[in-house]
Design a protein around this motif. Sequence first.
Motif, short mmCIF file in Angstrom:
data_model
loop_
_atom_site.label_atom_id
_atom_site.label_comp_id
_atom_site.label_asym_id
_atom_site.label_seq_id
_atom_site.Cartn_x
_atom_site.Cartn_y
_atom_site.Cartn_z
N MET A 1 0.83 -1.20 0.00
CA MET A 1 0.00 0.00 0.00
C MET A 1 0.87 1.25 0.00
O MET A 1 0.61 2.19 -0.74
N GLU B 1 -13.03 1.12 -0.38
CA GLU B 1 -14.38 1.27 0.18
C GLU B 1 -15.41 1.50 -0.91
O GLU B 1 -16.56 1.08 -0.78
N ARG C 1 -7.39 3.38 0.35
CA ARG C 1 -8.45 2.79 1.18
C ARG C 1 -9.83 3.28 0.72
O ARG C 1 -10.79 2.51 0.67
N ARG D 1 -1.39 -5.62 2.55
CA ARG D 1 -2.16 -5.35 1.33
C ARG D 1 -1.19 -5.21 0.17
O ARG D 1 -0.16 -4.57 0.29
#
Length: 101
Positions: free
Chosen positions: A20, A39, A35, A53
Amino acid sequence: MTAEISHDRLNDEDYPAYTMGRAAEMLDTTPAFLRALGEAKLITPLRSEGGHRRYSRYQLRIAARARELVDQGTPVDAACRIVILEDQLDEARRINEELRT
């Protein structure tokens, strides 16, 4: 070499993906933006064996397009929907070309 993927895990040594932090750095953005894309269901990172991630090159290309739209003032959710539709349109065009030949 092929990537070994088990459920939502991948083998770090075999899969060309970015953490990430590295992905955010490459996009000149923040992990919070990645993020937010997750979402909004635009990109869903896989988890490495270590639980981190990881984002593929394809996911980075998609995220970069979404970032362009957000930088132009488009809300994140709308940018994600636009990118998904653009990707579907590109795929439909590719399939159409294959069927015509």
